[in-house]
Write a protein that holds these residues in place. Structure first.
Motif, mmCIF file in Angstrom:
data_model
loop_
_atom_site.group_PDB
_atom_site.id
_atom_site.type_symbol
_atom_site.label_atom_id
_atom_site.label_comp_id
_atom_site.label_asym_id
_atom_site.label_seq_id
_atom_site.Cartn_x
_atom_site.Cartn_y
_atom_site.Cartn_z
ATOM 1 N N VAL A 1 0.816 -1.180 0.071
ATOM 2 C CA VAL A 1 0.008 -0.033 -0.069
ATOM 3 C C VAL A 1 0.923 1.166 -0.030
ATOM 4 O O VAL A 1 0.696 2.234 -0.982
ATOM 5 N N ARG A 2 1.886 1.233 0.807
ATOM 6 C CA ARG A 2 2.820 2.274 0.903
ATOM 7 C C ARG A 2 3.772 2.664 -0.431
ATOM 8 O O ARG A 2 3.495 3.789 -0.904
ATOM 9 N N ASP A 3 3.864 1.495 -1.021
ATOM 10 C CA ASP A 3 4.612 1.667 -2.463
ATOM 11 C C ASP A 3 3.694 2.151 -3.481
ATOM 12 O O ASP A 3 3.905 3.108 -4.462
ATOM 13 N N THR A 4 2.382 1.851 -3.427
ATOM 14 C CA THR A 4 1.413 2.268 -4.375
ATOM 15 C C THR A 4 1.148 3.652 -4.231
ATOM 16 O O THR A 4 1.027 4.478 -5.089
ATOM 17 N N VAL A 5 1.217 4.468 -3.058
ATOM 18 C CA VAL A 5 0.787 5.549 -2.502
ATOM 19 C C VAL A 5 2.151 6.445 -3.155
ATOM 20 O O VAL A 5 1.510 7.384 -3.739
ATOM 21 N N ILE A 6 3.305 5.991 -2.892
ATOM 22 C CA ILE A 6 4.333 6.465 -3.495
ATOM 23 C C ILE A 6 4.468 6.600 -4.925
ATOM 24 O O ILE A 6 4.708 7.639 -5.576
ATOM 25 N N ALA A 7 4.018 5.587 -5.577
ATOM 26 C CA ALA A 7 3.880 5.641 -7.182
ATOM 27 C C ALA A 7 3.033 6.664 -7.792
ATOM 28 O O ALA A 7 3.229 7.093 -8.643
ATOM 29 N N ILE A 8 2.074 6.627 -7.042
ATOM 30 C CA ILE A 8 0.833 7.691 -7.499
ATOM 31 C C ILE A 8 1.346 9.220 -7.213
ATOM 32 O O ILE A 8 1.257 9.974 -7.995
ATOM 33 N N ALA A 9 1.827 9.253 -6.001
ATOM 34 C CA ALA A 9 2.077 10.769 -5.514
ATOM 35 C C ALA A 9 3.262 11.611 -5.718
ATOM 36 O O ALA A 9 3.447 12.527 -6.137
ATOM 37 N N VAL A 10 4.387 10.817 -6.193
ATOM 38 C CA VAL A 10 5.741 11.052 -6.149
ATOM 39 C C VAL A 10 6.338 10.987 -7.610
ATOM 40 O O VAL A 10 6.168 9.916 -8.231
ATOM 41 N N PRO A 11 6.910 11.999 -8.317
ATOM 42 C CA PRO A 11 7.323 11.991 -9.739
ATOM 43 C C PRO A 11 8.539 10.977 -9.712
ATOM 44 O O PRO A 11 9.095 10.673 -8.782
ATOM 45 N N ASP A 12 8.807 10.518 -10.967
ATOM 46 C CA ASP A 12 9.865 9.707 -11.291
ATOM 47 C C ASP A 12 11.164 10.011 -10.683
ATOM 48 O O ASP A 12 11.884 9.398 -10.178
ATOM 49 N N ALA A 13 11.569 11.309 -11.090
ATOM 50 C CA ALA A 13 12.955 11.803 -10.497
ATOM 51 C C ALA A 13 13.102 11.789 -9.062
ATOM 52 O O ALA A 13 14.083 11.404 -8.632
ATOM 53 N N SER A 14 12.132 12.146 -8.430
ATOM 54 C CA SER A 14 12.291 12.584 -7.015
ATOM 55 C C SER A 14 12.062 10.909 -6.377
ATOM 56 O O SER A 14 12.989 10.674 -5.316
ATOM 57 N N ARG A 15 11.321 10.133 -6.885
ATOM 58 C CA ARG A 15 11.119 8.739 -6.275
ATOM 59 C C ARG A 15 12.563 8.074 -6.622
ATOM 60 O O ARG A 15 12.988 7.296 -5.718
ATOM 61 N N ASP A 16 13.259 8.241 -7.605
ATOM 62 C CA ASP A 16 14.364 7.367 -7.887
ATOM 63 C C ASP A 16 15.399 8.098 -7.062
ATOM 64 O O ASP A 16 16.209 7.457 -6.557
ATOM 65 N N ALA A 17 15.683 9.421 -6.585
ATOM 66 C CA ALA A 17 16.719 9.942 -5.943
ATOM 67 C C ALA A 17 16.274 9.543 -4.396
ATOM 68 O O ALA A 17 17.336 9.205 -3.666
#
Length: 560
Positions: free
Chosen positions: A39-55
């Motif tokens: 659930v946490r990872d799904t929320v992050i996938a929806i809310a955070v852009p690719d570049a920020s998520r990768d960083a």
């Protein structure tokens, strides 16, 4: 006065019946935590852009690496065996003194590591520019600076999570598995709340969406430590460090920890190298690897690591009593149990990985291209899932006998193999080459460990062992084959367009597109998975698989 050492047969004997029960307790709590992690990872996938998520993923890799190195690796290889021997051969008071002294040593070690990490580790990320000559690309300069800043902020998490994982050692020794199994869920809750509450209502506080995840990491680390600390004090009676860091037991732990830290470092270096290679490729690659690994970690943590955690005290106790035959029986039980739990997960992730990823992550900023890349990486990892799990179980046979050097040597060789394969395969195969290299290196690691265990304890197989594995294989293959056939039919019939048409005809036009897409993904993943799990359980029961009988007995006792 030291207690008299328990007598036991020199060889032979049935495996400890508490292993299965402890595995069930630890696995159920870990399953809850891992499900919440999805659930946490799904929320992050929806809310955070690719570049920020990768960083953020790159930054969080650093403290996670040290958590596994100084925390879980040390607990399995050094703390639990020494605690178990002390509890077996000495008084309860001496056991508590040792736990308090070990707590003191970990407190000081983690404080020093945290300070050094904040000061120096971010500089490691700047070295990724040198990978351009190998991969043909390098990370964007702004994204790299964001990753460096996030690393400085996330690194102190190692202090909280290191002490949290240390507390598991005494708790496992005292057969308390419940709290360590569910407490990691607090990190997931904290990060979800951070995305939904803090960033939503206080966006001006965070200069980039990734910083809200750092806030969640800190909150999760503190809450986990509080819960584990309370459980440790209540169960063991140890509340405060005594700072007797020169205690003989602490010295023994250190002698055991140094080689296992080097061995554990091999696996962690592999993960770090993979992450750095992936960050030098196109944006989103780190995310694809992270989410693929998260799905692989679900069965690995729930089943493989849970079995190893429950097995280690039994092996260490048998080793303290010189019952070599009991160790052999426990190791065979652990491998058979791991095969029973992990094989269907392996086949399921390979065959049904795409609909699972679409359901969990393909929303918002996580597009179809990224989902396809994640599914491919996960399928390659899944080929080696049994090897990943068996390595966790196999090393307990060495750790229980206080042999931490052999796994170190083998893991170091596997690490070098992985790095060489990364350099060889990344140019022709890209991100797929990184996953293939990891799978091959872990398979070689387990094969060597298994061969050496057989030489030390005697052959770890017999006719009933192979018969059980064949029955499990038949049940897993048949259930997954039926599930795949059903998936093809469901995917063909229950399309989003058809479901949208049904919703419009039912007067729910405003929900037609979104509702139809969600319903289609839930049904395409849920129906085959339900059939696979139910079919596997039924076939194992029909084929008289021993592990299935054990589960039925546990359920009957709970119902009674």
């Amino acid at each position: 006065m030291a207690r008299k050492k328990k007598e036991g047969p020199a060889s032979g004997g049935a495996p400890d019946t508490r292993v299965g029960r402890a595995t069930a307790i630890f696995a159920s709590g870990t399953l809850f935590s891992r499900a919440l992690g999805m659930v946490r990872d799904t929320v992050i996938a929806i809310a955070v852009p690719d570049a920020s998520r990768d960083a953020f993923i790159v930054a969080f890799r650093m403290p996670n690496m040290l958590r596994d190195l100084l925390g879980e690796g040390a607990m399995n290889a050094a703390f639990v065996p020494v605690f178990a021997h002390t509890k077996e051969e000495n008084s309860e008071a001496e056991f508590r003194v040792l736990v308090s002294a070990a707590m003191s040593a970990m407190l000081l070690l983690l404080l020093v590591v945290s300070l050094l990490g904040v000061a120096f580790v971010p500089q490691l990320l700047r070295a990724m520019n040198a990978l351009e000559g190998v991969t043909g690309s390098k990370p964007d300069a702004d994204n790299l600076e964001l990753a460096i800043s996030l690393t400085r902020w996330t690194f102190p998490y190692i202090f909280f999570i290191g002490l949290t994982v240390f507390a598991m050692g005494p708790l496992f020794t005292l057969r308390h598995y419940a709290t360590p199994s569910w407490s990691p869920a607090l990190l997931n809750v904290s990060m979800i709340l951070s995305c939904f509450v803090f960033y939503r209502y206080f966006p001006h506080v965070f200069p980039d969406p990734a910083y809200v995840l750092v806030f969640g990491v800190w909150l999760g680390g503190v809450t986990q430590l509080v819960v584990q600390y309370y459980a440790l004090g209540r169960v063991s009676g140890v509340w405060l460090p005594n700072f007797r860091i020169w205690h003989p037991g602490v010295r023994e732990i250190c002698w055991l920890m140094v080689p296992v830290a080097l061995g554990q470092a091999a696996g962690e270096v592999n993960k770090l190298v993979d992450t750095l290679f992936a960050y030098s490729l196109e944006p989103g690659t780190v995310t694809a690897f992270f989410y693929a690994n998260r799905l692989i970690q679900l069965p690995l943590s729930v089943f493989g690591i849970a079995t190893a955690a429950a097995l280690l005290p039994a092996v260490a106790s048998s080793a303290a009593q010189a019952r070599k035959g009991a160790i052999r029986a426990s190791m065979m039980q652990g491998m058979r149990q791991t095969y029973f739990l992990v094989l269907p997960s392996t086949l399921g992730l390979i065959v049904l990985g795409r609909p699972i990823i679409r359901l969990l992550f393909e929303w918002g900023r996580f597009n179809a291209e990224l989902a396809d890349k994640t599914a491919t990486a996960m399928a390659i990892y899944a080929v080696g899932l049994l090897s990943f799990a068996f390595v966790k179980v196999a090393v307990t046979g060495f750790y229980g006998m206080k042999d931490t050097k052999t796994p170190v040597i083998i893991a170091s060789g596997a690490m070098l193999l992985n790095i060489v394969l990364n350099f060889v395969l990344i140019r022709p195969l890209g991100y797929k080459g990184l996953a293939i290299a990891t799978t091959i290196s872990y398979t070689v690691n387990f094969a060597v460990l298994y061969g050496m265990l057989a030489r030390q304890y005697g052959k770890l197989w017999d006719a009933p062992f192979f018969t059980a594995l064949m029955r499990i294989t038949v049940a897993a293959v048949m259930s997954i084959a039926v599930a795949h056939a059903i998936y093809l039919r469901v995917f063909e019939y229950l399309t989003s367009e058809r479901l949208a048409s049904w919703l419009q005809s039912a007067g729910a036009a405003q929900w037609a597109d979104t509702g139809a897409m969600m319903a289609s993904r839930i049904l395409c993943a849920g129906i085959p998975l339900g059939v696979a799990m139910g079919g596997y359980a039924a076939l194992c029961y029909i084929l008289d698989v021993g592990e299935m009988r054990g589960i039925m007995r546990i359920l009957q006792r709970k119902r009674g």
